[in-house]
Design a protein around this motif. Structure first.
Motif, PDB file in Angstrom:
ATOM      1  N   MET A 205       0.813  -1.219   0.000  1.00 34.18           N
ATOM      2  CA  MET A 205       0.000   0.000   0.000  1.00 34.18           C
ATOM      3  C   MET A 205       0.847   1.270   0.000  1.00 34.18           C
ATOM      4  SD  MET A 205      -3.019   1.028   2.675  1.00 34.18           S
ATOM      5  CE  MET A 205      -4.083   2.444   2.405  1.00 34.18           C
ATOM      6  N   HIS A 206       1.952   1.250   0.741  1.00 34.48           N
ATOM      7  CA  HIS A 206       2.754   2.461   0.921  1.00 34.48           C
ATOM      8  C   HIS A 206       4.123   2.389   0.237  1.00 34.48           C
ATOM      9  CE1 HIS A 206      -0.298   3.779   3.701  1.00 34.48           C
ATOM     10  NE2 HIS A 206      -0.135   2.705   4.445  1.00 34.48           N
ATOM     11  N   VAL A 351       5.106 -11.959  -6.324  1.00 32.77           N
ATOM     12  CA  VAL A 351       4.490 -10.790  -6.936  1.00 32.77           C
ATOM     13  C   VAL A 351       4.247  -9.718  -5.876  1.00 32.77           C
ATOM     14  CG1 VAL A 351       2.439  -9.920  -8.115  1.00 32.77           C
ATOM     15  CG2 VAL A 351       3.421 -12.125  -8.788  1.00 32.77           C
ATOM     16  N   ILE A 352       4.727  -8.500  -6.177  1.00 31.65           N
ATOM     17  CA  ILE A 352       4.459  -7.332  -5.328  1.00 31.65           C
ATOM     18  C   ILE A 352       3.602  -6.365  -6.125  1.00 31.65           C
ATOM     19  CG2 ILE A 352       5.461  -5.412  -4.025  1.00 31.65           C
ATOM     20  CD1 ILE A 352       7.988  -7.032  -3.694  1.00 31.65           C
ATOM     21  N   PHE A 353       2.510  -5.923  -5.510  1.00 32.96           N
ATOM     22  CA  PHE A 353       1.598  -5.002  -6.187  1.00 32.96           C
ATOM     23  C   PHE A 353       1.713  -3.634  -5.530  1.00 32.96           C
ATOM     24  CE2 PHE A 353      -2.165  -2.944  -7.611  1.00 32.96           C
ATOM     25  CZ  PHE A 353      -2.431  -3.503  -8.848  1.00 32.96           C
ATOM     26  N   PHE A 358      -2.130   6.126  -6.265  1.00 35.92           N
ATOM     27  CA  PHE A 358      -3.475   5.635  -5.937  1.00 35.92           C
ATOM     28  C   PHE A 358      -3.408   4.834  -4.634  1.00 35.92           C
ATOM     29  CE2 PHE A 358      -3.289   5.778 -10.647  1.00 35.92           C
ATOM     30  CZ  PHE A 358      -4.189   6.823 -10.844  1.00 35.92           C
ATOM     31  N   SER A 359      -3.086   5.510  -3.567  1.00 41.22           N
ATOM     32  CA  SER A 359      -2.877   4.826  -2.289  1.00 41.22           C
ATOM     33  C   SER A 359      -3.971   5.128  -1.276  1.00 41.22           C
ATOM     34  CB  SER A 359      -1.516   5.226  -1.694  1.00 41.22           C
ATOM     35  OG  SER A 359      -1.441   6.627  -1.503  1.00 41.22           O
ATOM     36  N   ARG A 360      -5.109   5.644  -1.758  1.00 42.84           N
ATOM     37  CA  ARG A 360      -6.231   5.838  -0.842  1.00 42.84           C
ATOM     38  C   ARG A 360      -6.769   4.467  -0.405  1.00 42.84           C
ATOM     39  NH1 ARG A 360     -10.689   8.726  -4.038  1.00 42.84           N
ATOM     40  NH2 ARG A 360     -10.129   6.981  -5.409  1.00 42.84           N
ATOM     41  N   PRO A 361      -7.370   4.383   0.767  1.00 45.64           N
ATOM     42  CA  PRO A 361      -7.990   3.116   1.169  1.00 45.64           C
ATOM     43  C   PRO A 361      -8.972   2.584   0.136  1.00 45.64           C
ATOM     44  CG  PRO A 361      -7.862   4.594   3.049  1.00 45.64           C
ATOM     45  CD  PRO A 361      -7.426   5.387   1.843  1.00 45.64           C
ATOM     46  N   LEU A 362      -9.704   3.479  -0.543  1.00 42.68           N
ATOM     47  CA  LEU A 362     -10.670   3.034  -1.551  1.00 42.68           C
ATOM     48  C   LEU A 362      -9.974   2.266  -2.669  1.00 42.68           C
ATOM     49  CD1 LEU A 362     -13.637   5.043  -2.974  1.00 42.68           C
ATOM     50  CD2 LEU A 362     -12.068   3.922  -4.541  1.00 42.68           C
ATOM     51  N   ASP A 363      -8.874   2.816  -3.201  1.00 38.82           N
ATOM     52  CA  ASP A 363      -8.141   2.145  -4.277  1.00 38.82           C
ATOM     53  C   ASP A 363      -7.575   0.812  -3.798  1.00 38.82           C
ATOM     54  OD1 ASP A 363      -8.409   4.473  -6.027  1.00 38.82           O
ATOM     55  OD2 ASP A 363      -6.934   5.415  -4.719  1.00 38.82           O
TER      56      ASP A 363
END
Length: 545
Positions: A205-206, A351-353, A358-363
């Protein structure tokens, strides 16, 4: 084997633990709650944890009117006679003792097992040695045992985690903000990759796992892509980011009602949303979301009249779902890129995504749920195929899915509706498990927490989080005392399925020495490479897609 004696057992019970009077020469300040020690019984060695320390006096008058300005000589004189210290010790494992002249086949010798009795009075308590640690936690020899750190009071000794058991169940990494959860997760993922224990799907995420980041100390540390090269494949959501190997787009046709419900808080959806989504998906089919968002007011009114839906409710839902139209969301998309991820996982790649801007919780929640649902479906098909064929060549490799901010996916309201909740409850039925990373374990559904096999926790300051981490755990008092005494940096407690007994650790340093160690003991996947060190699978993919 010579051990440093600490004291003798003077009482205790099986449930509460043993009371040990410490010897006069023992410095109580050198002992810590959670210290690993050994009680020498007549027939067994008891591997134990110190869960409390107490101060006592033989003369109550001495405590009622304590002397002032004691000299060091008088302190030493009183210690062990008029004043003494007591340790409350909890046996966690027991192991048969063998005599010095007794010949035992190592293959037949009994290892540590659950405690079913307690030693008699005056059994000696002693410090644990390196041999005791090896008996309980194994040795990092390049196999499945991976050193995660060293005991707090015993630098230079390794405490290992069994990676085979780590990948058998879902696991959790917990700790307040700033306790080093991300670096701890990197350590664990590095071990899984280096020892080829499983394949990983990491939702970053970050942006903390793939490439180098700066630590709080100001040094730059390597990411998993830089550390393991072609073993790791990076996907991104942000096409403006140059680091990823490939990019992912999703289609409105791939979004299901359950994905929308997961975003209830982010989109501020009303309680009637679930009913409206059922009406829409049943009436409009697979393309329900695209069709619904394209509806003009007149068409929407007609739809409501035909289906008995509330016009105002659907209009409000339509306005809120417009937020799903992001640069990475197209009208209609196939599952080609997600299936390509699955192909890499099947080849033993990791795999790392990454999410980039686009790091909002929604995304994060939307994409992670869609990708995981597709991959879990394919894994289920492959497991069922292997069970039908009984051919070991068809057996899928265990998959570990790492998610941060896990309470957003696994809170009590959402846990039964998300694919992550399904995976957590299935244990490893389809060879898929979770690695949950979270600073708020109290926000996770208790049923999910009870299914977590191994828990690795840094300092937790909230009482509710402490209680949550201990959900479904035995010996709560000893573990709770250990958790409460942790420092905020580089100190953790590990307990559960992958270790034989709870242990406080100082985490291993993530530095050049670590890079060299995981490189030297890395187990390669069954993938051919060229003379230049490039994976043939990667070269074929680059040439032909």
């Amino acid at each position: 084997m010579q051990r440093n004696r600490l004291g003798v057992v003077t009482g205790g019970t099986f449930n509460a633990g043993l009371t040990v009077r410490l010897d006069p020469g023992i410095n109580v300040e050198a002992l810590r709650i959670g210290t690993f020690c050994v009680v020498e019984g007549e027939a067994y060695r008891y591997f134990s944890l110190i869960q409390d320390l107490q101060l006592h006096a033989t003369d109550p008058g001495l405590m009622a009117s304590p002397p002032r300005d004691l000299s060091p000589f008088l302190r030493r004189t009183l210690a062990g006679t008029s004043t003494y210290a007591v340790a409350e010790v909890k046996p966690m494992l027991m192991m048969p003792k063998y005599g010095d002249t007794e010949i035992v086949d190592p293959a037949m010798a009994e290892g540590p097992k659950a405690v079913r009795t307690i030693p008699m009075h005056f059994a000696e308590l002693a410090e644990a040695t390196s041999f005791d640690f090896a008996d309980v936690f194994g040795e990092d020899d390049g196999g499945s045992y991976f050193a995660l750190g060293s005991p707090l009071a015993m630098d230079g000794l390794d405490v290992c985690v069994d990676l085979r058991r780590i990948v058998e169940r879902s696991n959790g990494v917990f700790g307040s903000t700033g306790t080093g959860k991300s670096f701890l997760t990197r350590l664990l993922l590095s071990g899984i990759i280096a020892r080829n224990a499983a394949v990983n799907l990491i939702f970053d995420m970050h942006g903390e796992y793939a490439f180098s980041v700066q630590s709080e100390a100001g040094t730059w540390v390597k990411g998993l892509k830089e550390l393991f090269g072609s073993k790791v494949r990076v996907y991104g959501l942000d096409t403006k980011t140059k680091g990823p190997d490939s990019h992912l787009v999703i289609g409105l046709n791939q979004i299901e009602p359950a994905d929308i419900l997961l975003l209830s808080d982010e989109l501020n959806l009303s309680p009637t949303t679930e009913t409206n989504l059922i009406i829409l998906s049943r009436a409009l089919g697979d393309e329900w979301l695209r069709t619904f968002l394209a509806m003009e007011p007149v068409a929407l009114q007609t739809f409501c009249e035909e289906r008995g839906a509330h016009l105002g409710s659907l209009e409000a839902l339509q306005r809120k779902l417009v937020k799903l139209r992001q640069p990475y969301v197209l009208e209609s998309v196939s599952f080609n890129v997600i299936d390509e991820m699955l192909q890499y996982l099947e080849r033993g790649k990791h795999v790392i995504f990454q999410f980039g801007r686009f790091s909002r919780p929604l995304d994060y929640m939307l994409v992670a749920n869609i990708v995981t649902r597709r991959i879990r479906e394919k894994y289920r098909e492959r497991v069922e195929g292997w069970q039908a064929s009984h051919n070991e060549a068809d057996r899928p490799k265990p998959l570990v899915i790492t998610i941060e901010e896990a309470h957003k996916f696994l809170n009590p309201e959402m846990a039964r509706q998300t694919i992550f909740g399904t995976i957590a409850r299935e244990l490893r039925k389809y060879f898929v498990t979770l690695l949950i990373v979270d600073q708020r374990p109290s926000g996770i559904d208790p049923e999910v927490l009870s299914q977590i096999g191994t828990r690795i926790s840094g300092k937790l300051t909230d009482e509710r989080d402490l209680e949550a981490v201990l959900t479904g755990v035995g010996n709560r008092n000893a573990i709770r005392a250990g958790l409460a005494s942790l420092d905020t940096r580089n100190e953790i407690m590990i307990f559960g399925h992958a270790v034989r007994m709870p242990m406080q650790l100082r985490t291993r340093r993530y530095d050049e020495a670590f890079y060299q160690a995981v490189s030297d003991r890395s187990v390669p996947p069954a993938t051919a490479t060229t003379a230049g060190g490039h994976s043939l699978d990667d070269l074929v993919s680059d040439l032909w897609g």
